[in-house]
Design a protein around this motif. Structure first.
Motif, PDB file in Angstrom:
ATOM      1  N   LEU A  72     -18.169   1.625   2.009  1.00  0.00           N
ATOM      2  CA  LEU A  72     -17.752   1.934   2.905  1.00  0.00           C
ATOM      3  C   LEU A  72     -16.425   1.342   3.278  1.00  0.00           C
ATOM      4  CD1 LEU A  72     -17.969   1.790   6.577  1.00  0.00           C
ATOM      5  CD2 LEU A  72     -18.451   0.017   5.976  1.00  0.00           C
ATOM      6  N   GLN A  73     -15.647   0.790   2.112  1.00  0.00           N
ATOM      7  CA  GLN A  73     -14.832   0.482   1.814  1.00  0.00           C
ATOM      8  C   GLN A  73     -13.608   1.947   1.560  1.00  0.00           C
ATOM      9  OE1 GLN A  73     -14.253  -2.869  -1.097  1.00  0.00           O
ATOM     10  NE2 GLN A  73     -14.935  -1.703  -2.487  1.00  0.00           N
ATOM     11  N   ARG A  74     -14.287   2.384   0.606  1.00  0.00           N
ATOM     12  CA  ARG A  74     -13.542   3.806   0.100  1.00  0.00           C
ATOM     13  C   ARG A  74     -13.717   4.736   1.135  1.00  0.00           C
ATOM     14  NH1 ARG A  74     -11.825   3.914  -4.289  1.00  0.00           N
ATOM     15  NH2 ARG A  74     -12.737   2.685  -6.322  1.00  0.00           N
ATOM     16  N   GLU A  75     -14.751   4.821   2.256  1.00  0.00           N
ATOM     17  CA  GLU A  75     -14.871   5.943   3.458  1.00  0.00           C
ATOM     18  C   GLU A  75     -13.894   5.082   4.437  1.00  0.00           C
ATOM     19  OE1 GLU A  75     -18.294   5.673   5.160  1.00  0.00           O
ATOM     20  OE2 GLU A  75     -19.817   7.193   2.949  1.00  0.00           O
ATOM     21  N   LEU A  76     -13.431   3.918   4.449  1.00  0.00           N
ATOM     22  CA  LEU A  76     -12.652   3.612   4.777  1.00  0.00           C
ATOM     23  C   LEU A  76     -10.991   3.279   4.856  1.00  0.00           C
ATOM     24  CD1 LEU A  76     -14.317   0.873   7.632  1.00  0.00           C
ATOM     25  CD2 LEU A  76     -14.807   3.168   7.466  1.00  0.00           C
ATOM     26  N   SER A  77     -11.012   4.170   3.814  1.00  0.00           N
ATOM     27  CA  SER A  77      -8.962   3.731   3.177  1.00  0.00           C
ATOM     28  C   SER A  77      -8.659   5.221   3.072  1.00  0.00           C
ATOM     29  CB  SER A  77      -9.756   3.052   1.897  1.00  0.00           C
ATOM     30  OG  SER A  77     -10.787   2.216   1.397  1.00  0.00           O
ATOM     31  N   GLY A  78      -7.355   5.125   2.721  1.00  0.00           N
ATOM     32  CA  GLY A  78      -6.628   6.473   2.671  1.00  0.00           C
ATOM     33  C   GLY A  78      -4.957   6.709   2.491  1.00  0.00           C
ATOM     34  N   THR A  79      -4.395   7.753   2.981  1.00  0.00           N
ATOM     35  CA  THR A  79      -2.635   7.699   3.036  1.00  0.00           C
ATOM     36  C   THR A  79      -2.569   8.012   3.734  1.00  0.00           C
ATOM     37  OG1 THR A  79      -0.939   7.603   1.437  1.00  0.00           O
ATOM     38  CG2 THR A  79      -3.091   8.785   0.959  1.00  0.00           C
ATOM     39  N   THR A  80      -1.183   8.532   3.955  1.00  0.00           N
ATOM     40  CA  THR A  80      -0.368   9.097   4.560  1.00  0.00           C
ATOM     41  C   THR A  80       0.411  10.136   3.119  1.00  0.00           C
ATOM     42  OG1 THR A  80       2.044   7.545   4.979  1.00  0.00           O
ATOM     43  CG2 THR A  80       0.371   8.061   6.485  1.00  0.00           C
TER      44      THR A  80
ATOM     45  N   GLY B 186      -6.372   1.031   0.579  1.00  0.00           N
ATOM     46  CA  GLY B 186      -5.123   1.836   0.356  1.00  0.00           C
ATOM     47  C   GLY B 186      -4.187   1.499  -0.793  1.00  0.00           C
ATOM     48  N   HIS B 187      -4.093   1.021  -1.248  1.00  0.00           N
ATOM     49  CA  HIS B 187      -2.561   0.886  -2.003  1.00  0.00           C
ATOM     50  C   HIS B 187      -3.212   1.545  -3.259  1.00  0.00           C
ATOM     51  CE1 HIS B 187      -6.076  -2.523  -2.715  1.00  0.00           C
ATOM     52  NE2 HIS B 187      -5.875  -2.595  -3.848  1.00  0.00           N
ATOM     53  N   GLU B 188      -4.498   1.582  -3.212  1.00  0.00           N
ATOM     54  CA  GLU B 188      -5.477   2.854  -4.190  1.00  0.00           C
ATOM     55  C   GLU B 188      -5.248   4.286  -4.095  1.00  0.00           C
ATOM     56  OE1 GLU B 188      -9.644   1.797  -5.988  1.00  0.00           O
ATOM     57  OE2 GLU B 188      -8.764   0.136  -6.893  1.00  0.00           O
ATOM     58  N   MET B 189      -5.616   4.364  -2.634  1.00  0.00           N
ATOM     59  CA  MET B 189      -5.012   6.177  -2.289  1.00  0.00           C
ATOM     60  C   MET B 189      -3.830   6.191  -2.628  1.00  0.00           C
ATOM     61  SD  MET B 189      -8.727   6.420  -1.313  1.00  0.00           S
ATOM     62  CE  MET B 189     -10.031   5.920  -1.017  1.00  0.00           C
ATOM     63  N   SER B 190      -2.758   5.470  -2.297  1.00  0.00           N
ATOM     64  CA  SER B 190      -1.402   6.080  -2.533  1.00  0.00           C
ATOM     65  C   SER B 190      -1.826   6.589  -3.386  1.00  0.00           C
ATOM     66  CB  SER B 190      -0.635   4.935  -1.527  1.00  0.00           C
ATOM     67  OG  SER B 190      -0.188   3.928  -2.489  1.00  0.00           O
ATOM     68  N   ALA B 191      -1.119   4.657  -4.794  1.00  0.00           N
ATOM     69  CA  ALA B 191      -0.947   5.300  -6.097  1.00  0.00           C
ATOM     70  C   ALA B 191      -2.187   7.205  -6.567  1.00  0.00           C
ATOM     71  CB  ALA B 191      -1.694   4.217  -6.514  1.00  0.00           C
ATOM     72  N   LEU B 192      -2.632   7.269  -5.575  1.00  0.00           N
ATOM     73  CA  LEU B 192      -3.617   8.118  -6.725  1.00  0.00           C
ATOM     74  C   LEU B 192      -3.059   9.896  -5.928  1.00  0.00           C
ATOM     75  CD1 LEU B 192      -6.455   9.052  -7.476  1.00  0.00           C
ATOM     76  CD2 LEU B 192      -8.173   9.289  -5.670  1.00  0.00           C
ATOM     77  N   VAL B 193      -2.439   9.949  -4.685  1.00  0.00           N
ATOM     78  CA  VAL B 193      -1.790  10.437  -4.313  1.00  0.00           C
ATOM     79  C   VAL B 193      -0.196  10.861  -4.898  1.00  0.00           C
ATOM     80  CG1 VAL B 193      -0.238  12.003  -2.576  1.00  0.00           C
ATOM     81  CG2 VAL B 193      -2.540  10.942  -2.099  1.00  0.00           C
ATOM     82  N   MET B 194       0.112   9.932  -5.290  1.00  0.00           N
ATOM     83  CA  MET B 194       1.240   9.598  -6.351  1.00  0.00           C
ATOM     84  C   MET B 194       1.409  10.375  -7.526  1.00  0.00           C
ATOM     85  SD  MET B 194       3.201   6.040  -7.380  1.00  0.00           S
ATOM     86  CE  MET B 194       2.136   6.194  -8.755  1.00  0.00           C
ATOM     87  N   GLN B 195      -0.173   9.987  -8.142  1.00  0.00           N
ATOM     88  CA  GLN B 195      -0.233  10.122  -9.429  1.00  0.00           C
ATOM     89  C   GLN B 195      -0.300  11.934  -9.421  1.00  0.00           C
ATOM     90  OE1 GLN B 195      -0.205   8.803 -13.046  1.00  0.00           O
ATOM     91  NE2 GLN B 195       0.256   6.323 -11.941  1.00  0.00           N
ATOM     92  N   TRP B 196      -1.269  12.322  -8.800  1.00  0.00           N
ATOM     93  CA  TRP B 196      -2.223  13.559  -9.257  1.00  0.00           C
ATOM     94  C   TRP B 196      -1.065  14.569  -8.501  1.00  0.00           C
ATOM     95  CZ3 TRP B 196      -5.894  15.375 -11.734  1.00  0.00           C
ATOM     96  CH2 TRP B 196      -6.569  14.410 -12.264  1.00  0.00           C
ATOM     97  N   LEU B 197      -0.237  14.946  -7.240  1.00  0.00           N
ATOM     98  CA  LEU B 197       0.634  15.679  -6.745  1.00  0.00           C
ATOM     99  C   LEU B 197       1.822  16.395  -7.219  1.00  0.00           C
ATOM    100  CD1 LEU B 197       0.147  17.376  -3.705  1.00  0.00           C
ATOM    101  CD2 LEU B 197       1.731  15.714  -3.177  1.00  0.00           C
ATOM    102  N   PRO B 198       2.241  15.878  -8.215  1.00  0.00           N
ATOM    103  CA  PRO B 198       2.631  16.082  -8.755  1.00  0.00           C
ATOM    104  C   PRO B 198       2.648  17.411  -9.832  1.00  0.00           C
ATOM    105  CG  PRO B 198       4.098  13.868  -9.030  1.00  0.00           C
ATOM    106  CD  PRO B 198       2.216  14.207  -8.315  1.00  0.00           C
TER     107      PRO B 198
ATOM    108  N   GLN C 137       0.706  -1.332  -0.061  1.00  0.00           N
ATOM    109  CA  GLN C 137       0.081   0.407  -0.505  1.00  0.00           C
ATOM    110  C   GLN C 137       0.812   1.343   0.084  1.00  0.00           C
ATOM    111  OE1 GLN C 137      -3.171  -0.710   3.323  1.00  0.00           O
ATOM    112  NE2 GLN C 137      -4.432  -0.963   1.598  1.00  0.00           N
ATOM    113  N   ASP C 138       2.296   1.030  -0.366  1.00  0.00           N
ATOM    114  CA  ASP C 138       3.233   1.864   0.031  1.00  0.00           C
ATOM    115  C   ASP C 138       3.371   2.997  -1.606  1.00  0.00           C
ATOM    116  OD1 ASP C 138       3.551   1.994   2.250  1.00  0.00           O
ATOM    117  OD2 ASP C 138       5.291   1.576   2.559  1.00  0.00           O
ATOM    118  N   SER C 139       3.583   3.965  -2.139  1.00  0.00           N
ATOM    119  CA  SER C 139       4.005   4.323  -3.174  1.00  0.00           C
ATOM    120  C   SER C 139       4.570   5.889  -3.520  1.00  0.00           C
ATOM    121  CB  SER C 139       2.754   4.911  -3.802  1.00  0.00           C
ATOM    122  OG  SER C 139       1.469   4.237  -4.595  1.00  0.00           O
ATOM    123  N   ALA C 140       5.263   5.969  -4.029  1.00  0.00           N
ATOM    124  CA  ALA C 140       6.563   6.854  -3.840  1.00  0.00           C
ATOM    125  C   ALA C 140       6.688   7.456  -5.513  1.00  0.00           C
ATOM    126  CB  ALA C 140       7.237   6.441  -3.704  1.00  0.00           C
TER     127      ALA C 140
END
Length: 388
Positions: A188-196, A129-141, A100-103
């Motif tokens: 609910l499975q999305r409501e309970l998912s997130g990332t640092t 959580g793996h989708e949430m971290s990947a989403l931030v990785m893709q969009w934040l830059p 569930q980590d991304s970078a």
């Protein structure tokens, strides 16, 4: 995940973000975006962790995410020496869930010839959580580079004014927050998912950092010692872990109806869920009771040898400039290693003329060994080491 962006002359993040309202996070096509955002003179290079995994090294080696590289043709020479100054490891833990980590790591030359680089680690949690971290990785830059506040100096992607950069990072994180809340809507499975998310941007002698959660960034400096082989590393934490038991964090959570106990934030209505963070992206169920996605944003000087008292002595003895490095990692590293443990580990590798890539490998290996010694189920381990 499918490609959410087709080739075009204009990038519209707000349009793409609307697709997330349906609850289906999609990745951007960075193979096309890299040429839309940068000119050949920028020599841009972007590394992203991919869902594909391979097993490296000898048993009991753990699977690692393959790192994708997107670059302009002019950046070909940059790739050849990249491992000297950059190391990135994203290793799966022992949980049954996906890694569930991304970078990501991005570097380019601005119009004045200065090298700009960005490094970021995300640690997902929850069912998706793996989708949430990947989403931030893709969009934040993209959100950072296309932040209107950055467009304050003609020709420059990143302006020279540090306050403007500080404000732009804050604004980009706010937009990322909106996007992530859409991605974390029902079911609910999305409501309970997130990332640092721990993020760093280096430009013109300054290092800007932003943090949400308990991933961490530390700055290490190899200091002059009694001999060339003596290790002395100055460790400067750049972020703080966002935990529910922190006095200020707890006050905010309890004021919004959340319950803090056993180092977790709990909802006060059914279904009762708990999160061991006081800040994160996503996690809409616990954000309703005080968990925040507002980042801590800081700016630090990257000190040259002539800017410190000890370093001045080094200069006078012809020791040359001090070597600084940044270590950014998920809590798979920090669970059993301190910030100084990490900087000592990386510093020792650099002192022995090892590359940043080898230093990142060593840090990940030491973190893995610490989990084994504790007899705990190993978490995902992600670390980026950048030699400055």
């Amino acid at each position: 995940m499918g490609n959410a962006l087709k080739a075009s002359c204009e990038v519209r993040p707000s349009t793409e973000a609307r697709r997330l309202a349906g609850g289906d996070p999609e990745e951007l096509n960075w193979a096309e975006l890299i040429d839309q955002l940068f000119q050949p003179c920028h020599e841009a290079l972007l590394l992203l962790t991919s869902p594909t995994e391979q097993t490296f090294g000898k048993e009991p080696a753990r699977p690692r995410k393959v790192v994708q590289c997107f670059r302009s043709a002019a950046a070909a020479s940059q790739v050849e020496t990249l491992s000297d100054r950059l190391g990135l490891v994203c290793q799966k833990g022992q949980k049954k869930t996906p890694n569930q980590d991304s970078a990501f790591y991005l570097e380019f030359l601005d119009s004045d010839g200065d090298k700009i680089w960005l490094a970021c680690v995300m640690d997902g949690h929850g069912p998706l959580g793996h989708e949430m971290s990947a989403l931030v990785m893709q969009w934040l830059p993209l959100l950072v580079l296309r932040e209107p506040k950055l467009a304050s100096e003609a020709g420059r992607i990143v302006p020279s004014d540090p306050q403007t950069v500080f404000d732009a990072i804050t604004a980009a994180f706010q937009k990322m927050s909106v996007l992530m809340m859409r991605a974390s809507a029902a079911p609910l499975q999305r409501e309970l998912s997130g990332t640092t998310c721990v993020f760093a941007l280096a430009a013109r002698g300054l290092l800007h950092t932003a943090n949400v959660g308990d991933s961490r960034a530390v700055l290490g400096t190899l200091m002059p010692g009694p001999s060339e082989l003596a290790l002395r590393v100055d460790c400067r934490p750049l972020t703080r872990d966002h935990k529910p038991e922190d006095v200020e964090e707890r006050a905010r959570i309890e004021a919004m109806g959340g319950v803090v106990k056993n180092q977790r934030v709990y909802t006060d209505t059914w279904p009762i869920v708990g999160l061991n963070l006081s800040r994160s992206f996503g996690d809409s169920r616990v954000h309703a009771v005080g968990v925040s996605d507002v980042p801590d944003v800081t700016t630090s000087f990257l000190e040259s040898a002539a800017q410190t008292g000890d370093a001045q002595a080094a200069c006078e003895s012809d020791a040359g400039p001090l070597k600084q490095f940044l270590a950014v990692a998920s809590d798979g590293v920090w669970e059993f290693l301190s910030s100084s443990d990490a900087t000592d580990t990386v510093g020792a590798m650099l002192l022995s003329q090892k590359t940043a890539s080898q230093a990142a490998e060593r840090l990940a290996s030491r973190a893995e060994n610490s989990w084994r010694q504790e007899g705990a189920d190993m978490d995902d381990i992600t670390t980026i080491v950048v030699v400055i």
